[in-house]
Write a protein that holds these residues in place. Structure first.
Motif, PDB file in Angstrom:
ATOM      1  N   MET A 188       0.840  -1.177   0.000  1.00 60.61           N
ATOM      2  CA  MET A 188       0.000   0.000   0.000  1.00 60.61           C
ATOM      3  C   MET A 188       0.887   1.242   0.000  1.00 60.61           C
ATOM      4  O   MET A 188       1.768   1.394   0.828  1.00 60.61           O
ATOM      5  CB  MET A 188      -0.879  -0.034   1.248  1.00 60.61           C
ATOM      6  N   SER A 189       0.644   2.140  -0.956  1.00 64.64           N
ATOM      7  CA  SER A 189       1.451   3.359  -1.019  1.00 64.64           C
ATOM      8  C   SER A 189       0.708   4.506  -0.348  1.00 64.64           C
ATOM      9  O   SER A 189      -0.511   4.526  -0.289  1.00 64.64           O
ATOM     10  CB  SER A 189       1.758   3.714  -2.476  1.00 64.64           C
ATOM     11  N   ARG A 190       1.467   5.453   0.147  1.00 65.36           N
ATOM     12  CA  ARG A 190       0.872   6.617   0.806  1.00 65.36           C
ATOM     13  C   ARG A 190       0.659   7.713  -0.218  1.00 65.36           C
ATOM     14  O   ARG A 190       1.541   8.013  -1.013  1.00 65.36           O
ATOM     15  CB  ARG A 190       1.791   7.131   1.900  1.00 65.36           C
ATOM     16  N   ALA A 191      -0.501   8.340  -0.180  1.00 62.89           N
ATOM     17  CA  ALA A 191      -0.784   9.463  -1.069  1.00 62.89           C
ATOM     18  C   ALA A 191      -0.076  10.709  -0.545  1.00 62.89           C
ATOM     19  O   ALA A 191       0.049  10.904   0.656  1.00 62.89           O
ATOM     20  CB  ALA A 191      -2.279   9.702  -1.138  1.00 62.89           C
ATOM     21  N   ALA A 192       0.378  11.536  -1.449  1.00 63.13           N
ATOM     22  CA  ALA A 192       1.017  12.790  -1.056  1.00 63.13           C
ATOM     23  C   ALA A 192      -0.057  13.799  -0.660  1.00 63.13           C
ATOM     24  O   ALA A 192      -1.152  13.813  -1.223  1.00 63.13           O
ATOM     25  CB  ALA A 192       1.836  13.340  -2.210  1.00 63.13           C
ATOM     26  N   TRP A 193       0.228  14.623   0.326  1.00 64.84           N
ATOM     27  CA  TRP A 193      -0.696  15.677   0.738  1.00 64.84           C
ATOM     28  C   TRP A 193      -0.654  16.788  -0.299  1.00 64.84           C
ATOM     29  O   TRP A 193       0.408  17.272  -0.654  1.00 64.84           O
ATOM     30  CB  TRP A 193      -0.293  16.235   2.091  1.00 64.84           C
ATOM     31  N   VAL A 194      -1.813  17.204  -0.767  1.00 66.87           N
ATOM     32  CA  VAL A 194      -1.917  18.275  -1.753  1.00 66.87           C
ATOM     33  C   VAL A 194      -2.452  19.517  -1.041  1.00 66.87           C
ATOM     34  O   VAL A 194      -3.535  19.468  -0.462  1.00 66.87           O
ATOM     35  CB  VAL A 194      -2.880  17.875  -2.900  1.00 66.87           C
ATOM     36  N   PRO A 195      -1.692  20.628  -1.060  1.00 68.03           N
ATOM     37  CA  PRO A 195      -2.176  21.834  -0.391  1.00 68.03           C
ATOM     38  C   PRO A 195      -3.359  22.440  -1.138  1.00 68.03           C
ATOM     39  O   PRO A 195      -3.384  22.452  -2.363  1.00 68.03           O
ATOM     40  CB  PRO A 195      -0.974  22.773  -0.407  1.00 68.03           C
ATOM     41  N   ARG A 196      -4.341  22.923  -0.390  1.00 67.38           N
ATOM     42  CA  ARG A 196      -5.537  23.549  -0.958  1.00 67.38           C
ATOM     43  C   ARG A 196      -5.815  24.844  -0.199  1.00 67.38           C
ATOM     44  O   ARG A 196      -5.596  24.921   1.003  1.00 67.38           O
ATOM     45  CB  ARG A 196      -6.758  22.644  -0.816  1.00 67.38           C
ATOM     46  N   THR A 197      -6.320  25.846  -0.907  1.00 66.78           N
ATOM     47  CA  THR A 197      -6.755  27.096  -0.285  1.00 66.78           C
ATOM     48  C   THR A 197      -8.147  27.418  -0.806  1.00 66.78           C
ATOM     49  O   THR A 197      -8.377  27.409  -2.007  1.00 66.78           O
ATOM     50  CB  THR A 197      -5.801  28.257  -0.620  1.00 66.78           C
ATOM     51  N   VAL A 198      -9.062  27.690   0.109  1.00 60.38           N
ATOM     52  CA  VAL A 198     -10.433  28.039  -0.241  1.00 60.38           C
ATOM     53  C   VAL A 198     -10.738  29.396   0.379  1.00 60.38           C
ATOM     54  O   VAL A 198     -10.475  29.603   1.560  1.00 60.38           O
ATOM     55  CB  VAL A 198     -11.425  26.982   0.301  1.00 60.38           C
ATOM     56  N   VAL A 199     -11.264  30.324  -0.414  1.00 64.89           N
ATOM     57  CA  VAL A 199     -11.656  31.638   0.093  1.00 64.89           C
ATOM     58  C   VAL A 199     -13.154  31.794  -0.132  1.00 64.89           C
ATOM     59  O   VAL A 199     -13.653  31.609  -1.242  1.00 64.89           O
ATOM     60  CB  VAL A 199     -10.894  32.772  -0.622  1.00 64.89           C
ATOM     61  N   ARG A 200     -13.856  32.110   0.933  1.00 62.06           N
ATOM     62  CA  ARG A 200     -15.312  32.275   0.850  1.00 62.06           C
ATOM     63  C   ARG A 200     -15.724  33.370   1.826  1.00 62.06           C
ATOM     64  O   ARG A 200     -15.371  33.311   3.005  1.00 62.06           O
ATOM     65  CB  ARG A 200     -15.983  30.950   1.203  1.00 62.06           C
ATOM     66  N   ASP A 201     -16.452  34.348   1.350  1.00 62.23           N
ATOM     67  CA  ASP A 201     -16.947  35.452   2.176  1.00 62.23           C
ATOM     68  C   ASP A 201     -15.832  36.126   2.973  1.00 62.23           C
ATOM     69  O   ASP A 201     -16.008  36.457   4.141  1.00 62.23           O
ATOM     70  CB  ASP A 201     -18.048  34.972   3.120  1.00 62.23           C
ATOM     71  N   GLY A 202     -14.673  36.294   2.366  1.00 65.84           N
ATOM     72  CA  GLY A 202     -13.564  36.968   3.013  1.00 65.84           C
ATOM     73  C   GLY A 202     -12.781  36.123   4.000  1.00 65.84           C
ATOM     74  O   GLY A 202     -11.871  36.606   4.642  1.00 65.84           O
ATOM     75  N   VAL A 203     -13.125  34.847   4.132  1.00 65.12           N
ATOM     76  CA  VAL A 203     -12.423  33.945   5.042  1.00 65.12           C
ATOM     77  C   VAL A 203     -11.575  32.991   4.215  1.00 65.12           C
ATOM     78  O   VAL A 203     -12.057  32.379   3.263  1.00 65.12           O
ATOM     79  CB  VAL A 203     -13.418  33.143   5.913  1.00 65.12           C
TER      80      VAL A 203
END
Length: 42
Positions: free
Chosen positions: A1-16
């Motif tokens: 079983m291989s480990r998946a790499a963490w993919v960075p994500r950024t979400v902006v909604r209503d100024g947050v």
């Protein structure tokens, strides 16, 4: 079983901006926020 790499994500909604890491996979989404009970001024 291989480990998946963490993919960075950024979400902006209503100024947050939410910065997170997506580990992929078929499981359910889990959000673990911190600091909801107070603020730095307490």
């Amino acid at each position: 079983m291989s480990r998946a790499a963490w993919v960075p994500r950024t979400v902006v909604r209503d100024g947050v901006r939410l910065v997170c890491r997506d580990g992929g996979g078929p499981g359910r989404t889990v959000i673990l926020p911190h600091g909801l009970a107070g603020h730095a001024g307490e």
